[in-house]
Design a protein around this motif. Structure first.
Motif, PDB file in Angstrom:
ATOM      1  N   LEU A  88     -20.174  71.264 -49.254  1.00  0.00           N
ATOM      2  CA  LEU A  88     -19.119  70.259 -49.334  1.00  0.00           C
ATOM      3  C   LEU A  88     -18.201  70.460 -50.536  1.00  0.00           C
ATOM      4  O   LEU A  88     -17.264  69.689 -50.727  1.00  0.00           O
ATOM      5  CB  LEU A  88     -19.738  68.851 -49.399  1.00  0.00           C
ATOM      6  N   HIS A  89     -18.477  71.482 -51.333  1.00  0.00           N
ATOM      7  CA  HIS A  89     -17.650  71.700 -52.523  1.00  0.00           C
ATOM      8  C   HIS A  89     -16.218  72.045 -52.173  1.00  0.00           C
ATOM      9  O   HIS A  89     -15.299  71.785 -52.942  1.00  0.00           O
ATOM     10  CB  HIS A  89     -18.254  72.799 -53.398  1.00  0.00           C
ATOM     11  N   HIS A  90     -16.003  72.634 -50.964  1.00  0.00           N
ATOM     12  CA  HIS A  90     -14.649  72.992 -50.561  1.00  0.00           C
ATOM     13  C   HIS A  90     -13.750  71.762 -50.430  1.00  0.00           C
ATOM     14  O   HIS A  90     -12.553  71.828 -50.704  1.00  0.00           O
ATOM     15  CB  HIS A  90     -14.675  73.739 -49.218  1.00  0.00           C
ATOM     16  N   VAL A  91     -14.341  70.650 -49.994  1.00  0.00           N
ATOM     17  CA  VAL A  91     -13.552  69.429 -49.799  1.00  0.00           C
ATOM     18  C   VAL A  91     -12.977  68.952 -51.128  1.00  0.00           C
ATOM     19  O   VAL A  91     -11.791  68.639 -51.241  1.00  0.00           O
ATOM     20  CB  VAL A  91     -14.408  68.333 -49.149  1.00  0.00           C
ATOM     21  N   MET A  92     -13.833  68.902 -52.150  1.00  0.00           N
ATOM     22  CA  MET A  92     -13.376  68.461 -53.462  1.00  0.00           C
ATOM     23  C   MET A  92     -12.454  69.503 -54.103  1.00  0.00           C
ATOM     24  O   MET A  92     -11.439  69.164 -54.708  1.00  0.00           O
ATOM     25  CB  MET A  92     -14.567  68.200 -54.385  1.00  0.00           C
ATOM     26  N   ASN A  93     -12.811  70.783 -53.949  1.00  0.00           N
ATOM     27  CA  ASN A  93     -11.993  71.850 -54.534  1.00  0.00           C
ATOM     28  C   ASN A  93     -10.571  71.818 -54.023  1.00  0.00           C
ATOM     29  O   ASN A  93      -9.615  72.064 -54.770  1.00  0.00           O
ATOM     30  CB  ASN A  93     -12.598  73.217 -54.220  1.00  0.00           C
ATOM     31  N   THR A  94     -10.423  71.537 -52.733  1.00  0.00           N
ATOM     32  CA  THR A  94      -9.105  71.593 -52.109  1.00  0.00           C
ATOM     33  C   THR A  94      -8.129  70.659 -52.808  1.00  0.00           C
ATOM     34  O   THR A  94      -6.971  71.015 -53.049  1.00  0.00           O
ATOM     35  CB  THR A  94      -9.205  71.238 -50.617  1.00  0.00           C
ATOM     36  N   TYR A  95      -8.595  69.453 -53.143  1.00  0.00           N
ATOM     37  CA  TYR A  95      -7.700  68.509 -53.810  1.00  0.00           C
ATOM     38  C   TYR A  95      -7.314  69.003 -55.204  1.00  0.00           C
ATOM     39  O   TYR A  95      -6.138  69.035 -55.573  1.00  0.00           O
ATOM     40  CB  TYR A  95      -8.352  67.127 -53.921  1.00  0.00           C
ATOM     41  N   VAL A  96      -8.311  69.396 -56.002  1.00  0.00           N
ATOM     42  CA  VAL A  96      -8.043  69.834 -57.372  1.00  0.00           C
ATOM     43  C   VAL A  96      -7.229  71.117 -57.397  1.00  0.00           C
ATOM     44  O   VAL A  96      -6.257  71.244 -58.153  1.00  0.00           O
ATOM     45  CB  VAL A  96      -9.360  70.026 -58.154  1.00  0.00           C
ATOM     46  N   TYR A  97      -7.596  72.064 -56.560  1.00  0.00           N
ATOM     47  CA  TYR A  97      -6.925  73.359 -56.565  1.00  0.00           C
ATOM     48  C   TYR A  97      -5.489  73.306 -56.046  1.00  0.00           C
ATOM     49  O   TYR A  97      -4.597  73.945 -56.597  1.00  0.00           O
ATOM     50  CB  TYR A  97      -7.689  74.365 -55.694  1.00  0.00           C
ATOM     51  N   TYR A  98      -5.268  72.524 -54.976  1.00  0.00           N
ATOM     52  CA  TYR A  98      -3.995  72.640 -54.259  1.00  0.00           C
ATOM     53  C   TYR A  98      -3.177  71.360 -54.172  1.00  0.00           C
ATOM     54  O   TYR A  98      -2.097  71.365 -53.584  1.00  0.00           O
ATOM     55  CB  TYR A  98      -4.251  73.159 -52.830  1.00  0.00           C
ATOM     56  N   ASP A  99      -3.673  70.266 -54.755  1.00  0.00           N
ATOM     57  CA  ASP A  99      -2.905  69.030 -54.605  1.00  0.00           C
ATOM     58  C   ASP A  99      -2.801  68.213 -55.894  1.00  0.00           C
ATOM     59  O   ASP A  99      -1.905  67.380 -56.016  1.00  0.00           O
ATOM     60  CB  ASP A  99      -3.519  68.153 -53.509  1.00  0.00           C
ATOM     61  N   MET A 100      -3.669  68.404 -56.855  1.00  0.00           N
ATOM     62  CA  MET A 100      -3.682  67.575 -58.050  1.00  0.00           C
ATOM     63  C   MET A 100      -2.545  67.949 -59.001  1.00  0.00           C
ATOM     64  O   MET A 100      -2.336  69.107 -59.321  1.00  0.00           O
ATOM     65  CB  MET A 100      -5.018  67.713 -58.782  1.00  0.00           C
ATOM     66  N   GLY A 101      -1.820  66.953 -59.454  1.00  0.00           N
ATOM     67  CA  GLY A 101      -0.723  67.202 -60.385  1.00  0.00           C
ATOM     68  C   GLY A 101       0.549  67.642 -59.687  1.00  0.00           C
ATOM     69  O   GLY A 101       0.564  67.923 -58.490  1.00  0.00           O
TER      70      GLY A 101
END
Length: 472
Positions: free
Chosen positions: A191-204
């Motif tokens: 499930l780490h991909h779900v959280m990573n996706t937001y931080v990597y590609y959407d945060m900020g």
């Protein structure tokens, strides 16, 4: 709960497809930058990917959830879904920016539409638009409605997401540490991909000099945001130093007569982590044997992120926080040289912690486990087989037999290092025989779902596995 976990697993898997397009695009974008090769047309090619992440994720999620062997029409349905949503939102409110969430939602709606209407029959005069083509029509209707709904509710949601991002980012080093701790802790569940996706590609959010807007730590860093990279720097410590230290500890803790066997496997795992930034082949050798060791690993990962943030180290990656990304992005990073002394310190921390705990607690890590009893039915080939044999056809054949034959397979696919299989009847699956194939471990997120940790060679095993499933 089982259905919910399966849905999250499928979502994580679906996200891997668009993510697969990013490493090369990121490398191209970095190499073509003005301070390196200065090739504008290559930069445009890289930006074509990073500037359309919502479209990539819509297509990827639609393909991942669509129940069809031929994924062409589901992909088209996902594409129509996202462009319909985007155009509708522009009319309602030009300031709305759903980012990859819009892509994920569009992909989910597209997949549901396809699965629901792919066999729809129409009157003869409209028969051309029926069957698999009908979802292409229906998704336009659903996404127009979705655009209307999200046009009015998303500003509130967007404000909430922005507050979460600000909270996480505003927590400074503690926020980075929490993120990295959870990143490692969620790997066993996929499930780490779900959280990573937001931080990597959407945060900020970052607006480049040319006016183009970019979101996410990875995307913003590559495009020159001086504030990006804080949430990524700790991964270099783990991939380049921490995991190789684990490999050395496991090797040195192995029994003397098993060291040659362990040396090859752990040496390969350390190299894969250092060069490619992929850690699962190593992590799965001990995470279920000793959850204590894995929790310590997650804590150390969080600590690495925390310390890197304290020293204001900002460096991003596109290939996998490996030596390749470290060298390529060194020039545009902030304080990247500090990763080396911090990494050496963590190498020592990881090594001595793992080595002494393995010895003290007599943890049966690789090279210390009891000799396996393969049973009377196991052949000599099975007993000696490992992924190193490169006999992927044989491995796939025996693995399929252990899963109960293709009649028992509901679905099978692979991700970076795992063969993921959903079966109809889990009671007939012979897990012992699967382990004899030389895999690193088996995970059961739900009763009917198996994840076989193969390693980087899973692509070749899956190719042969798929051939067997498609055979008459």
């Amino acid at each position: 709960m089982g259905g919910f976990k399966k849905g999250l697993q499928n979502l994580g898997r679906a996200m891997l497809l668009p993510v697969a397009a990013l490493p090369l695009a990121g490398l191209i974008l970095r190499l073509a930058a003005p301070d390196m090769l200065n090739v504008p047309i290559l930069m445009a090619a890289g930006n074509a990917v990073f500037g359309n992440l919502d479209i990539l994720f819509a297509i990827g999620v639609a393909i991942g959830f669509a129940k069809a062997k031929d994924k062409g029409i589901p992909a088209m349905t996902g594409f129509l879904a996202i462009i319909t949503l985007k155009q509708g939102l522009l009319i309602i409110d030009k300031t709305i920016d759903m980012g990859i969430f819009g892509g994920i939602i569009s992909g989910l709606i597209a997949a549901w539409t396809y699965n629901r209407f792919k066999n729809q029959k129409l009157p003869m005069v409209f028969s051309y638009f029926g069957g698999e083509k009908f979802p292409l029509t229906m998704v336009l209707v659903f996404q127009t409605i979705a655009a209307f709904i999200f046009g009015y509710i998303w500003p509130v949601i967007q404000a909430g997401i922005d507050q979460f991002a600000k909270l996480l980012m505003g927590m400074g080093a503690i926020g980075v540490g929490i993120f990295m701790f959870l990143n490692r802790l969620l790997i066993p569940f996929g499930l780490h991909h779900v959280m990573n996706t937001y931080v990597y590609y959407d945060m900020g959010k970052y607006t480049a000099p040319n006016g183009q807007v970019f979101h996410g730590e990875i995307t913003r860093f590559i495009n020159g945001d001086p504030k990006a990279g804080l949430f990524l720097s700790g991964f270099f410590v783990i991939m380049m130093f921490g995991v190789p230290a684990i490999c050395l500890a496991i090797y040195n803790a192995a029994y003397k007569d098993r060291k040659d066997e362990v040396k090859g496997i752990m040496g390969s795992g350390a190299t894969t982590s250092f060069v490619a930034g992929i850690t699962e082949p190593v992590e799965f050798t001990f995470m279920f044997i000793s959850p204590m060791l894995y929790v310590i690993h997650a804590i150390y990962a969080g600590l690495a992120g925390f310390i890197c943030a304290l020293f204001n180290i900002k460096i991003g990656f596109t290939f996998g926080s490996s030596i390749i990304d470290y060298l390529i992005n060194f020039k545009i990073a902030t304080n990247p040289i500090l990763i080396l002394p911090i990494g050496v310190a963590f190498f020592a921390l990881y090594y001595f912690t793992f080595y002494y705990l393995i010895k003290w607690k007599s943890i049966p890590t690789m090279g210390r486990e009891e000799v396996q009893d393969y049973g009377e039915e196991a052949t000599a080939d099975e007993e000696n087989l490992s992924m190193g044999s490169k006999n992927y056809e044989y491995t796939a054949k025996k693995m399929l037999q252990a899963f109960g034959g293709k009649e028992n397979i509901e679905e099978a696919y692979s991700c970076n290092t795992r063969l993921r299989v959903e079966v109809k009847d889990p009671s007939i699956v012979d897990e012992q025989k699967i382990k004899q194939m030389g895999v690193s471990g088996i995970i059961k997120p739900t009763e009917n779902n198996f994840q076989v940790v193969v390693g980087l060679e899973v692509t070749y095993v899956m190719a042969e596995f798929g051939k067997l499933l498609d055979s008459e």
